[in-house]
Design a protein around this motif. Structure first.
Motif, PDB file in Angstrom:
ATOM      1  N   VAL A  79       0.300 -22.880  40.721  1.00 27.09           N
ATOM      2  CA  VAL A  79      -0.754 -23.782  41.216  1.00 27.09           C
ATOM      3  C   VAL A  79      -1.842 -23.961  40.167  1.00 27.09           C
ATOM      4  CG1 VAL A  79      -2.587 -24.024  42.936  1.00 27.09           C
ATOM      5  CG2 VAL A  79      -0.317 -23.232  43.635  1.00 27.09           C
ATOM      6  N   ARG A  80      -2.211 -22.864  39.505  1.00 21.93           N
ATOM      7  CA  ARG A  80      -3.279 -22.938  38.503  1.00 21.93           C
ATOM      8  C   ARG A  80      -2.855 -23.792  37.312  1.00 21.93           C
ATOM      9  NH1 ARG A  80      -6.484 -24.329  35.975  1.00 21.93           N
ATOM     10  NH2 ARG A  80      -8.171 -23.286  34.843  1.00 21.93           N
ATOM     11  N   VAL A  81      -1.618 -23.642  36.853  1.00 22.51           N
ATOM     12  CA  VAL A  81      -1.138 -24.426  35.713  1.00 22.51           C
ATOM     13  C   VAL A  81      -1.035 -25.905  36.082  1.00 22.51           C
ATOM     14  CG1 VAL A  81       0.842 -24.811  34.198  1.00 22.51           C
ATOM     15  CG2 VAL A  81       0.047 -22.490  34.627  1.00 22.51           C
ATOM     16  N   GLU A  82      -0.715 -26.203  37.323  1.00 24.34           N
ATOM     17  CA  GLU A  82      -0.620 -27.592  37.763  1.00 24.34           C
ATOM     18  C   GLU A  82      -1.985 -28.271  37.853  1.00 24.34           C
ATOM     19  OE1 GLU A  82       1.549 -27.326  41.427  1.00 24.34           O
ATOM     20  OE2 GLU A  82       3.394 -28.024  40.471  1.00 24.34           O
ATOM     21  N   ASP A  83      -3.055 -27.469  37.898  1.00 24.80           N
ATOM     22  CA  ASP A  83      -4.403 -28.024  37.999  1.00 24.80           C
ATOM     23  C   ASP A  83      -4.857 -28.512  36.623  1.00 24.80           C
ATOM     24  OD1 ASP A  83      -6.939 -28.725  38.818  1.00 24.80           O
ATOM     25  OD2 ASP A  83      -7.688 -26.667  38.941  1.00 24.80           O
ATOM     26  N   VAL A  84      -4.194 -29.552  36.138  1.00 22.87           N
ATOM     27  CA  VAL A  84      -4.465 -30.021  34.780  1.00 22.87           C
ATOM     28  C   VAL A  84      -5.845 -30.661  34.655  1.00 22.87           C
ATOM     29  CG1 VAL A  84      -2.035 -30.341  34.260  1.00 22.87           C
ATOM     30  CG2 VAL A  84      -3.321 -32.230  35.255  1.00 22.87           C
ATOM     31  N   ARG A  85      -6.385 -31.169  35.765  1.00 24.19           N
ATOM     32  CA  ARG A  85      -7.692 -31.833  35.674  1.00 24.19           C
ATOM     33  C   ARG A  85      -8.812 -30.850  35.360  1.00 24.19           C
ATOM     34  NH1 ARG A  85      -8.243 -35.742  40.805  1.00 24.19           N
ATOM     35  NH2 ARG A  85      -7.922 -33.750  41.879  1.00 24.19           N
ATOM     36  N   SER A  86      -8.705 -29.641  35.907  1.00 23.58           N
ATOM     37  CA  SER A  86      -9.703 -28.620  35.572  1.00 23.58           C
ATOM     38  C   SER A  86      -9.586 -28.214  34.111  1.00 23.58           C
ATOM     39  CB  SER A  86      -9.523 -27.389  36.467  1.00 23.58           C
ATOM     40  OG  SER A  86      -9.813 -27.686  37.808  1.00 23.58           O
ATOM     41  N   THR A  87      -8.354 -28.067  33.638  1.00 23.52           N
ATOM     42  CA  THR A  87      -8.145 -27.732  32.225  1.00 23.52           C
ATOM     43  C   THR A  87      -8.686 -28.836  31.331  1.00 23.52           C
ATOM     44  OG1 THR A  87      -6.146 -26.508  32.811  1.00 23.52           O
ATOM     45  CG2 THR A  87      -6.415 -27.125  30.499  1.00 23.52           C
ATOM     46  N   ARG A  88      -8.427 -30.085  31.705  1.00 22.79           N
ATOM     47  CA  ARG A  88      -8.923 -31.223  30.927  1.00 22.79           C
ATOM     48  C   ARG A  88     -10.445 -31.221  30.868  1.00 22.79           C
ATOM     49  NH1 ARG A  88      -7.789 -36.686  33.731  1.00 22.79           N
ATOM     50  NH2 ARG A  88      -9.561 -35.910  34.953  1.00 22.79           N
ATOM     51  N   LEU A  89     -11.092 -30.888  31.989  1.00 21.80           N
ATOM     52  CA  LEU A  89     -12.554 -30.854  32.020  1.00 21.80           C
ATOM     53  C   LEU A  89     -13.090 -29.774  31.084  1.00 21.80           C
ATOM     54  CD1 LEU A  89     -15.166 -31.939  33.245  1.00 21.80           C
ATOM     55  CD2 LEU A  89     -14.927 -30.247  35.080  1.00 21.80           C
ATOM     56  N   GLU A  90     -12.450 -28.604  31.063  1.00 26.69           N
ATOM     57  CA  GLU A  90     -12.868 -27.543  30.146  1.00 26.69           C
ATOM     58  C   GLU A  90     -12.768 -28.010  28.701  1.00 26.69           C
ATOM     59  OE1 GLU A  90     -10.671 -23.997  30.816  1.00 26.69           O
ATOM     60  OE2 GLU A  90     -11.059 -23.957  32.970  1.00 26.69           O
ATOM     61  N   LEU A  91     -11.674 -28.694  28.376  1.00 27.22           N
ATOM     62  CA  LEU A  91     -11.496 -29.192  27.012  1.00 27.22           C
ATOM     63  C   LEU A  91     -12.541 -30.247  26.682  1.00 27.22           C
ATOM     64  CD1 LEU A  91      -7.597 -29.478  26.895  1.00 27.22           C
ATOM     65  CD2 LEU A  91      -9.026 -27.796  25.710  1.00 27.22           C
ATOM     66  N   GLU A  92     -12.804 -31.148  27.617  1.00 26.52           N
ATOM     67  CA  GLU A  92     -13.843 -32.170  27.404  1.00 26.52           C
ATOM     68  C   GLU A  92     -15.187 -31.533  27.110  1.00 26.52           C
ATOM     69  OE1 GLU A  92     -13.949 -36.150  29.548  1.00 26.52           O
ATOM     70  OE2 GLU A  92     -12.951 -34.874  31.016  1.00 26.52           O
ATOM     71  N   LEU A  93     -15.540 -30.537  27.919  1.00 22.20           N
ATOM     72  CA  LEU A  93     -16.838 -29.881  27.730  1.00 22.20           C
ATOM     73  C   LEU A  93     -16.880 -29.167  26.389  1.00 22.20           C
ATOM     74  CD1 LEU A  93     -19.601 -29.052  28.821  1.00 22.20           C
ATOM     75  CD2 LEU A  93     -18.494 -27.101  29.934  1.00 22.20           C
ATOM     76  N   GLY A  94     -15.794 -28.490  26.041  1.00 21.43           N
ATOM     77  CA  GLY A  94     -15.761 -27.778  24.770  1.00 21.43           C
ATOM     78  C   GLY A  94     -15.914 -28.701  23.582  1.00 21.43           C
ATOM     79  N   LEU A  95     -15.264 -29.871  23.641  1.00 21.07           N
ATOM     80  CA  LEU A  95     -15.354 -30.830  22.546  1.00 21.07           C
ATOM     81  C   LEU A  95     -16.716 -31.512  22.510  1.00 21.07           C
ATOM     82  CD1 LEU A  95     -11.805 -32.454  22.820  1.00 21.07           C
ATOM     83  CD2 LEU A  95     -12.635 -30.948  20.998  1.00 21.07           C
ATOM     84  N   ALA A  96     -17.222 -31.877  23.693  1.00 26.04           N
ATOM     85  CA  ALA A  96     -18.515 -32.571  23.746  1.00 26.04           C
ATOM     86  C   ALA A  96     -19.659 -31.655  23.309  1.00 26.04           C
ATOM     87  CB  ALA A  96     -18.763 -33.080  25.163  1.00 26.04           C
ATOM     88  N   GLY A  97     -19.522 -30.363  23.609  1.00 25.68           N
ATOM     89  CA  GLY A  97     -20.605 -29.440  23.269  1.00 25.68           C
ATOM     90  C   GLY A  97     -20.318 -28.601  22.051  1.00 25.68           C
TER      91      GLY A  97
ATOM     92  N   ALA B 188      -0.344 -18.723  27.195  1.00 24.76           N
ATOM     93  CA  ALA B 188       0.827 -19.539  27.530  1.00 24.76           C
ATOM     94  C   ALA B 188       0.527 -20.477  28.695  1.00 24.76           C
ATOM     95  CB  ALA B 188       2.005 -18.628  27.862  1.00 24.76           C
ATOM     96  N   ALA B 189      -0.125 -19.946  29.723  1.00 29.08           N
ATOM     97  CA  ALA B 189      -0.457 -20.767  30.888  1.00 29.08           C
ATOM     98  C   ALA B 189      -1.410 -21.894  30.510  1.00 29.08           C
ATOM     99  CB  ALA B 189      -1.080 -19.891  31.977  1.00 29.08           C
ATOM    100  N   TYR B 190      -2.376 -21.574  29.657  1.00 32.28           N
ATOM    101  CA  TYR B 190      -3.331 -22.589  29.232  1.00 32.28           C
ATOM    102  C   TYR B 190      -2.627 -23.677  28.417  1.00 32.28           C
ATOM    103  CZ  TYR B 190      -8.184 -23.998  28.520  1.00 32.28           C
ATOM    104  OH  TYR B 190      -9.372 -24.666  28.575  1.00 32.28           O
ATOM    105  N   GLY B 191      -1.729 -23.230  27.548  1.00 26.15           N
ATOM    106  CA  GLY B 191      -0.992 -24.190  26.730  1.00 26.15           C
ATOM    107  C   GLY B 191      -0.113 -25.110  27.556  1.00 26.15           C
ATOM    108  N   VAL B 192       0.574 -24.553  28.557  1.00 28.09           N
ATOM    109  CA  VAL B 192       1.419 -25.373  29.428  1.00 28.09           C
ATOM    110  C   VAL B 192       0.569 -26.364  30.218  1.00 28.09           C
ATOM    111  CG1 VAL B 192       2.946 -25.322  31.448  1.00 28.09           C
ATOM    112  CG2 VAL B 192       3.266 -23.669  29.599  1.00 28.09           C
ATOM    113  N   SER B 193      -0.600 -25.914  30.668  1.00 24.02           N
ATOM    114  CA  SER B 193      -1.483 -26.806  31.422  1.00 24.02           C
ATOM    115  C   SER B 193      -1.972 -27.960  30.552  1.00 24.02           C
ATOM    116  CB  SER B 193      -2.677 -26.020  31.967  1.00 24.02           C
ATOM    117  OG  SER B 193      -3.474 -26.817  32.822  1.00 24.02           O
ATOM    118  N   VAL B 194      -2.281 -27.671  29.282  1.00 19.53           N
ATOM    119  CA  VAL B 194      -2.705 -28.733  28.355  1.00 19.53           C
ATOM    120  C   VAL B 194      -1.551 -29.713  28.128  1.00 19.53           C
ATOM    121  CG1 VAL B 194      -3.384 -29.217  25.975  1.00 19.53           C
ATOM    122  CG2 VAL B 194      -4.460 -27.325  27.210  1.00 19.53           C
TER     123      VAL B 194
END
Length: 439
Positions: free
Chosen positions: A98-116, A163-169
């Motif tokens: 379920v956590r790996v399928e939550d790609v939108r949360s992962t995407r938001l983390e990446l957006e924040l990391g890049l923006a900041g 690994a989980a983070y990479g699969v989610s990305v």
């Protein structure tokens, strides 16, 4: 319904904004969502947003920290889960999917990391939160293996998290990437980390030994890791210092985590949030005071003197502190902590003086005296009209007067030999006492 105080109202507004921003950021992305949209959707003015958050990135950081806190809470639940090893591992595999399928949360983390990326504080906080998640997953693997953590489970946890983070990305760009990659990795990591024995009842494969038998051997030889205990202790010590000087609403979890040198997510992991940490800090203060009383030795009267000195010392050192040993605080939960220890102290005093739970009359008298001590010391701190010795002797005289009143009203009241000796000693002038810790 009671009207909310200003701090409660501000906390409610902040919580509403964070949860509304979460929905919008997850649905539309960080870049496409404005603070004005968040304010409108939450039913507040844009000024309310800026009075709580300096920028959209700071608001997004709170959103991401909320997501991390929820994940930490779920990991903690899985670590403490009941059932067979196979059932627990199945629950972890389901959650990981379920956590790996939550790609939108992962995407938001990446957006924040890049923006900041130009904000060192933001990057450091994100990195600390991710480190807390990695550590929690390592602890989870150790719990599934039935023993304390080790370097091997730490490395396995880092591998599983990465690994989980990479699969989610990958799934954020290609949803055909299967989450089964992670679900199948978990039992394989457990087997490689713990023992070469196959996990038959998880993988349904070879004729190996069950997880329960396999992990029983591992737990007997695994060295203990104290990282989790150390981070909890650091947070608790810091909270005692910070909350001891400031009101609850004046303290931020970010400040506590930075002072303690831990990830902010560990506050949720260990205490369930700021409120839980606050009450744990109060509990620690009372427990320390109780332990100090328990450590006193000798006849009853000298111990009474020393106990009063301990209380006066604490009251003097923590005057005005929210964590002072006082029932006068407005916070109902903090007051409940006080009352719990208040009852324990009364029970101990009755055991000391009567050899048992005491009569209703004796309990009321002792309870009234303890409240009298609290009130008298509070007044002494404000006015300093008496010397410390006079204050202490006044408090002692109050206890003996209460005891004499109880005996006068009910001569059948049982007394322990210690209490009888103390009453006999009270006949002597107070100035003649040989045991005076520090006048």
């Amino acid at each position: 319904m009671a009207r909310m105080s200003r701090p409660e109202s501000k906390a409610r507004t902040r919580d509403d904004l964070v949860r509304t921003a979460r929905d919008l950021f997850i649905a539309d992305g960080l870049d496409q969502t404005s603070l004005a949209q968040v304010a409108e959707a939450a039913g507040y003015s844009k000024g309310a947003v800026y009075s709580n958050f300096r920028s959209k990135y700071e608001l997004c950081l709170e959103v991401v920290e909320l997501i991390h806190a929820e994940n930490l809470t779920r990991i903690r639940e899985l670590s403490a889960g009941a059932g067979t090893a196979a059932q627990r591992i199945a629950a972890v595999r389901e959650w990981a999917g379920v956590r790996v399928e939550d790609v939108r949360s992962t995407r938001l983390e990446l957006e924040l990391g890049l923006a900041g990326r130009g904000d060192a504080r933001l990057r450091a906080q994100l990195a600390a939160n991710l480190a807390a998640l990695r550590s929690a997953i390592s602890d989870l693997l150790a719990s599934l293996l039935g023993g304390p953590g080790s370097e091997r489970t730490a490395r396995a946890g880092e591998l599983l998290f990465s690994a989980a983070y990479g699969v989610s990305v990958q799934r954020a760009m290609d949803e055909t990437v299967s989450v089964d990659l992670i679900a199948n990795l978990i039992p394989a990591l457990l087997e490689a980390t713990g023992t070469a024995t196959a996990l038959k009842d998880v993988q349904g494969g070879r004729d190996g030994i069950s997880v329960e038998r396999s992990t029983e051997r591992i737990s007997k030889s695994r060295p203990t890791s104290a990282r989790s205990d150390e981070s909890r202790a650091a947070l608790l010590d810091t909270a005692r210092a910070v909350f001891g000087a400031k009101r609850f609403d004046e303290v931020s979890t970010t400040d506590i985590a930075q002072r303690a040198g831990t990830a902010i997510g560990l506050i949720n992991y260990h205490f369930g949030g700021k409120r839980g940490l606050y009450l744990a800090a109060a509990e620690a203060v009372y427990t320390e005071f109780w332990d100090s009383l328990q450590a006193l030795r000798g006849p009853a009267v000298p111990r009474l003197i020393q106990g009063l000195d301990l209380y006066i010392d604490h009251a003097e050192a923590n005057q005005g502190s929210p964590l002072a040993l006082s029932t006068s605080v407005a916070d109902p939960e903090l007051r409940a902590v006080h009352e719990q220890h208040f009852d324990r102290l009364i029970t101990a005093m009755l055991q000391e003086t009567t050899g048992g739970p005491g009569t209703a009359l004796a309990r009321t008298a002792v309870s009234g005296w303890v409240a009298y001590v609290e009130g008298a010391v509070a007044d002494w701190l404000r006015h300093r009209a008496l010397t410390r010795v006079q204050l202490r002797e006044l408090l002692m005289a109050g206890l003996f007067s209460a005891a004499q009143s109880v005996l006068s009203m009910d001569p059948a009241t049982p007394l322990s030999s210690r209490a009888i000796n103390a009453l006999l000693e009270q006949v002597q002038p107070l100035a003649d006492r040989k045991s005076e810790p520090h006048a």
